[in-house]
Each structure stands twice: as structure tokens, then as C-alpha cells.
Design a protein around this motif. Structure first.
Motif, mmCIF file in Angstrom:
data_model
loop_
_atom_site.group_PDB
_atom_site.id
_atom_site.type_symbol
_atom_site.label_atom_id
_atom_site.label_comp_id
_atom_site.label_asym_id
_atom_site.label_seq_id
_atom_site.Cartn_x
_atom_site.Cartn_y
_atom_site.Cartn_z
ATOM 1 N N GLY A 54 -67.174 -15.357 44.405
ATOM 2 C CA GLY A 54 -65.871 -15.272 43.751
ATOM 3 C C GLY A 54 -64.855 -14.524 44.581
ATOM 4 O O GLY A 54 -63.694 -14.946 44.699
ATOM 5 N N HIS A 55 -65.254 -13.411 45.189
ATOM 6 C CA HIS A 55 -64.342 -12.668 46.054
ATOM 7 C C HIS A 55 -63.970 -13.479 47.292
ATOM 8 O O HIS A 55 -62.798 -13.483 47.714
ATOM 9 C CB HIS A 55 -64.962 -11.336 46.475
ATOM 10 N N PHE A 56 -64.934 -14.158 47.882
ATOM 11 C CA PHE A 56 -64.653 -14.970 49.065
ATOM 12 C C PHE A 56 -63.640 -16.069 48.745
ATOM 13 O O PHE A 56 -62.654 -16.268 49.471
ATOM 14 C CB PHE A 56 -65.952 -15.582 49.593
ATOM 15 N N LEU A 57 -63.870 -16.791 47.650
ATOM 16 C CA LEU A 57 -63.007 -17.909 47.300
ATOM 17 C C LEU A 57 -61.621 -17.443 46.857
ATOM 18 O O LEU A 57 -60.594 -17.954 47.322
ATOM 19 C CB LEU A 57 -63.659 -18.749 46.200
ATOM 20 N N HIS A 58 -61.580 -16.492 45.963
ATOM 21 C CA HIS A 58 -60.290 -16.073 45.421
ATOM 22 C C HIS A 58 -59.475 -15.261 46.420
ATOM 23 O O HIS A 58 -58.246 -15.432 46.509
ATOM 24 C CB HIS A 58 -60.494 -15.301 44.121
ATOM 25 N N SER A 59 -60.110 -14.398 47.163
ATOM 26 C CA SER A 59 -59.347 -13.618 48.155
ATOM 27 C C SER A 59 -58.738 -14.537 49.203
ATOM 28 O O SER A 59 -57.631 -14.285 49.690
ATOM 29 C CB SER A 59 -60.258 -12.589 48.828
ATOM 30 N N SER A 60 -59.429 -15.629 49.532
ATOM 31 C CA SER A 60 -58.923 -16.543 50.554
ATOM 32 C C SER A 60 -57.627 -17.216 50.138
ATOM 33 O O SER A 60 -56.856 -17.670 50.988
ATOM 34 C CB SER A 60 -59.981 -17.607 50.875
ATOM 35 N N ILE A 61 -57.355 -17.271 48.837
ATOM 36 C CA ILE A 61 -56.106 -17.859 48.347
ATOM 37 C C ILE A 61 -55.262 -16.817 47.612
ATOM 38 O O ILE A 61 -54.457 -17.132 46.737
ATOM 39 C CB ILE A 61 -56.382 -19.076 47.444
ATOM 40 N N LEU A 62 -55.474 -15.550 47.974
ATOM 41 C CA LEU A 62 -54.639 -14.428 47.515
ATOM 42 C C LEU A 62 -54.677 -14.225 46.003
ATOM 43 O O LEU A 62 -53.656 -13.963 45.357
ATOM 44 C CB LEU A 62 -53.198 -14.615 47.996
ATOM 45 N N VAL A 63 -55.874 -14.311 45.453
ATOM 46 C CA VAL A 63 -56.092 -14.002 44.048
ATOM 47 C C VAL A 63 -57.031 -12.800 43.957
ATOM 48 O O VAL A 63 -58.108 -12.830 44.565
ATOM 49 C CB VAL A 63 -56.717 -15.198 43.301
ATOM 50 N N MET A 100 -57.181 -9.814 53.109
ATOM 51 C CA MET A 100 -56.764 -11.190 53.372
ATOM 52 C C MET A 100 -55.321 -11.244 53.848
ATOM 53 O O MET A 100 -54.983 -12.005 54.768
ATOM 54 C CB MET A 100 -56.941 -12.041 52.114
ATOM 55 N N VAL A 101 -54.464 -10.452 53.253
ATOM 56 C CA VAL A 101 -53.069 -10.386 53.713
ATOM 57 C C VAL A 101 -53.020 -9.925 55.164
ATOM 58 O O VAL A 101 -52.277 -10.489 55.987
ATOM 59 C CB VAL A 101 -52.241 -9.457 52.809
ATOM 60 N N ALA A 102 -53.811 -8.911 55.491
ATOM 61 C CA ALA A 102 -53.847 -8.416 56.869
ATOM 62 C C ALA A 102 -54.337 -9.499 57.824
ATOM 63 O O ALA A 102 -53.808 -9.647 58.936
ATOM 64 C CB ALA A 102 -54.745 -7.181 56.952
ATOM 65 N N LEU A 103 -55.334 -10.270 57.412
ATOM 66 C CA LEU A 103 -55.834 -11.364 58.244
ATOM 67 C C LEU A 103 -54.747 -12.409 58.477
ATOM 68 O O LEU A 103 -54.573 -12.897 59.604
ATOM 69 C CB LEU A 103 -57.046 -12.003 57.573
ATOM 70 N N LEU A 104 -53.995 -12.738 57.450
ATOM 71 C CA LEU A 104 -52.927 -13.723 57.588
ATOM 72 C C LEU A 104 -51.826 -13.226 58.517
ATOM 73 O O LEU A 104 -51.288 -13.987 59.334
ATOM 74 C CB LEU A 104 -52.339 -14.064 56.216
ATOM 75 N N VAL A 105 -51.510 -11.947 58.412
ATOM 76 C CA VAL A 105 -50.508 -11.365 59.308
ATOM 77 C C VAL A 105 -51.009 -11.412 60.753
ATOM 78 O O VAL A 105 -50.277 -11.772 61.685
ATOM 79 C CB VAL A 105 -50.177 -9.917 58.896
ATOM 80 N N GLY A 106 -52.291 -11.073 60.958
ATOM 81 C CA GLY A 106 -52.862 -11.123 62.300
ATOM 82 C C GLY A 106 -52.856 -12.519 62.876
ATOM 83 O O GLY A 106 -52.508 -12.728 64.053
ATOM 84 N N LEU A 107 -53.214 -13.513 62.056
ATOM 85 C CA LEU A 107 -53.192 -14.897 62.523
ATOM 86 C C LEU A 107 -51.773 -15.358 62.840
ATOM 87 O O LEU A 107 -51.561 -16.133 63.784
ATOM 88 C CB LEU A 107 -53.817 -15.812 61.468
#
Length: 408
Positions: free
Chosen positions: A143-152, A247-254
Motif C-alpha cells: 500500500g505504501h509503495f503504490l500510494h506513495s508513488s502517486i502522491l497519496v 516521493m516528492v524528493a525523488l520527483l524533484v531529483g529526477l
């Protein structure tokens, strides 16, 4: 989410408690009361008139007994196969779009990838309900993997969604897309009313709801001290918020690596398509039927009657992609049933539900007909009365100023 459609089976694995303010799930026998004019057959009186606000002549136990026993079995391997399928498709779509990188492909990619993000959300939603598997650790990790990946925020949303299931159909206690009372509605300024009721603005509401909830309610899905949560749920909420920040940090890094424009095309636009899917589907599960549906207060509300005001929707080809989430009535009553058994469970339960089950209008390949249902409901369903224990949506004829609205 620890709500259970069956009040005698409420083990959600994660062992989190509901906030004290959440109304308890009624006993199975509630809602089976005899009422004046009802002859005991699916709410039909002697004149063959159906009152959707009347207590049903069956119990939650009657519905459960009609559902085959194997529909309750959770297969973690099968559940994980859906996760693997969706993740492979997500990365495959992104790789293909980045490789082709032309403006003929991008719009197709955005539609497809946004829909796949929505599919990931539905699987995470199953983890929150405990219908993904009987293993609470597996449910939480996936649940954390799936939801965090789409910012939930997984736990924050899971707990508030539990509140929605436990109180669905209750004017004050329901959590998502609940009706505004006329008093609250009249306090809203014109811009807020427009954003809430004029398509497409309400279809972008979800991220803002996560931060500040709906009018008339306070709290954030990210803050452990929000009144959404009980004190013993603080660690869960903090964990999910930390994962969201990561996840936000990962998106910023990418974005720094591949560029913000490319990141916007690969992730940003599909994210907002996913948000639209979530808002549209959630709204249409509880609004937009050609017949008005009741909302309850006080002693008129119970778990069964509230759950029976949900709607099934047909999404054509999308049904399989988003894991049959449109099969919503049985899911609302028994959220522990895995998504891959919902269609069969619904078919078995329909003879018991009778007219309390509203057959969805069949879609062709794509559910374009639902756009009309969405817009029509937004133009009609504005508020409910401040008083009364069984109430229905009313229309503000001045909101849009159209003759069509005034005649609604």
C-alpha cells in the motif's frame, strides 16, 4: 481501512482504531424493520411504488449468505500479480513515450498512464481495506509503495476512507463527497461554489482535499494531530507522510536529471489525469442517478441503509484496467471482498437486493455516457436541508442561472 461490511468481522490486520467520533457500524439485523406500506419484498408497496429511503426488508446477513464462500478468499499471489502487471505497464508506457518523444504520442500516453496511475491507486485502496491479503505487513508495504508513488499518504487516506465506509450516507459523518447542508452552502462565496459544482473544476479536488478536507470539515491527511485520526494512529500517519515526502524528493531529483519539462510530460500530466479519474469515479459512485438517492441523519441512518445508496457504474474496457472498482455496492457493504470476486458476488446478491440495487447503464468500449451523468448531477445536487432525518439533494436555481437548472 479497518471498516468491514460485516460487523462481526472487523479485523483489518493493521489494528488501528477508529476516531471516537466515528459512528459505529450497525448490527446486521438493523435495516430489516417492517415499515408501513411495505409488503416485505424489496421495498415495494401494494401500489408497486418503490421508496429508496425506506428501510429494506432484508438484513446484511441475508446479503452475505447469498455470496459464494470462495468470494471471501484473498489470494496474495493473485493480488501481487495485478501489482506486477500494472507496474510493468506503467514503466513500459513511460519508456515508450520517452523513446518516441513526439506530440502525436504524448496525449495518448497521458491518457493511458493517468489511467494506470488510477489502477495503482485502486490496488493500494485494496491494501487499505485488507482485501489485498490477510497479511497486514504485506498490505502495508504494498500500500505504501503504490500510494506513495502517486502522491497519496497511504495511512492518512486509509483511515479517512475507513470513516467514509463506516458512515456512508450520513449527512454529517460521511467523509468524501458528502452533501453540504443548506446553511453551510449559503456561507460559501461564489468562487467556491463554482469550483465545487462547475465541471471540470471539481475533478481536480483530490490533492486539495488531502490537505484541508471538504467545506465544513477541518484537518489534514498529512498531520498526525488532525481530528481525522485517533492518538494511537500518530505513528501510522507520520510513516505515510514521510513516504510521501520521500516521493516528492525523488520527483524533484529526477526533474534535475531529465529536466522539469520532461518530468512534467512523463509524470505531472498523468498525475492530474489520475486525479480526475479518482474524483469522477468516487463522485459517480454516490451521485448522478436518474432517481434521487436519500441521505440520512439520526436514528434513520444505519450501515446497511447508507451502503445501499451507493451506485454501480459500468466503464467498458476500463472495468478490467481499474480492477472492477465500478462494482461498488457490494464493495461498500463488504469491503473485505477482493476486487476480483466483486462481479460474481454482486450477481449473487442482486436477487436479495431487489430494487435497492440500481442496474448500471451499460457502457460501450469507453464510458462517455458518464460525462452526462456527472455534469447533470453537478447542476442539480447542491445541498440538503438543515433538518430532517431522511433528506434528498436540492438545487440552487441561481447557481448557474440557466433555465435548465431552474427547471431541475
Amino acid at each position: 481501512m479497518p471498516e468491514s461490511g460485516a460487523p462481526t468481522d472487523r479485523d483489518w490486520g493493521l489494528k488501528v482504531s477508529a476516531p471516537a467520533r466515528v459512528a459505529p457500524v450497525e448490527d446486521e439485523d438493523s435495516g430489516a424493520k417492517k415499515i408501513n406500506g411495505v409488503n416485505g419484498i424489496n421495498g415495494v408497496d401494494k401500489e408497486d411504488k418503490f421508496d429508496p429511503g425506506a428501510p429494506p426488508p432484508f438484513r446484511l446477513a441475508d446479503i452475505r449468505a447469498a455470496i459464494p464462500k470462495h468470494c471471501w478468499i484473498k489470494d496474495p499471489w493473485r493480488s501481487m500479480s495485478y501489482v506486477l502487471r500494472d507496474v510493468v505497464v506503467v514503466f513500459g508506457l513511460a519508456a515508450a513515450a520517452a523513446y518516441l518523444n513526439n506530440w502525436v504520442v504524448w496525449p495518448l500516453y497521458w491518457a493511458a498512464q493517468g489511467t494506470m496511475f488510477w489502477a495503482l491507486f485502486v490496488l493500494g485502496h485494496d491494501c487499505g481495506h485488507g482485501s489485498f491479503s490477510n497479511n497486514p505487513k504485506l498490505n502495508s508495504v504494498v500500500g505504501h509503495f503504490l500510494h506513495s508513488s502517486i502522491l497519496v499518504p497511504y495511512h492518512g487516506w486509509r483511515i479517512s476512507h475507513r470513516t467514509h465506509h463506516q458512515n456512508h450516507g450520513h449527512v454529517e459523518n460521511d467523509e468524501s463527497w458528502h452533501p453540504l447542508t443548506e446553511k453551510i452552502y449559503r456561507t460559501l462565496d461564489d468562487s467556491t461554489r463554482t469550483l465545487r459544482f462547475m465541471v471540470p473544476f471539481p475533478m481536480f479536488a483530490y490533492p486539495f482535499y488531502l490537505w484541508s478536507r471538504s467545506p465544513g470539515k477541518t484537518g489534514s491527511h498529512f498531520h498526525p494531530d488532525s481530528d481525522l485520526f485517533a492518538p494511537n494512529e500518530r505513528k501510522d500517519v507520520i510513516t505515510s507522510t514521510v513516504c510521501w515526502v520521500a516521493m516528492v524528493a525523488l520527483l524533484v531529483g529526477l526533474s534535475c536529471v531529465i529536466g522539469p519539462v520532461q518530468m512534467l510530460k512523463l509524470y505531472g500530466v498523468p498525475y492530474w489525469i489520475f486525479v480526475m479519474w479518482l474524483d469522477i469515479v468516487t463522485y459517480l459512485h454516490h451521485h448522478g442517478h436518474e432517481d434521487k438517492l436519500p441521505w440520512y441523519r439520526g436514528k434513520e441512518w444505519n450501515y446497511l441503509r447508507g451502503g445501499l445508496t451507493t451506485l454501480d457504474r459500468d466503464y467498458g474496457w476500463i472495468n478490467n484496467i481499474h480492477h472492477d472498482i465500478g462494482t461498488h455496492v457490494i464493495h461498500h457493504l463488504f469491503p473485505q471482498i477482493p476486487h476480483y470476486h466483486l462481479v460474481e458476488a454482486t450477481k449473487a446478491a442482486k436477487p436479495v437486493l431487489g430494487k435497492y440495487y440500481r442496474e448500471p447503464r451499460k457502457s460501450w468500449h469507453l464510458p462517455f455516457h458518464l460525462i452526462g451523468d456527472l455534469i447533470g448531477s453537478m447542476r442539480r445536487d447542491h445541498y440538503v436541508s438543515d433538518t430532517g432525518d431522511v433528506v434528498y439533494y436540492q438545487t440552487d436555481p441561481e447557481l448557474f442561472g440557466s433555465s435548465k437548472t431552474k427547471s431541475a
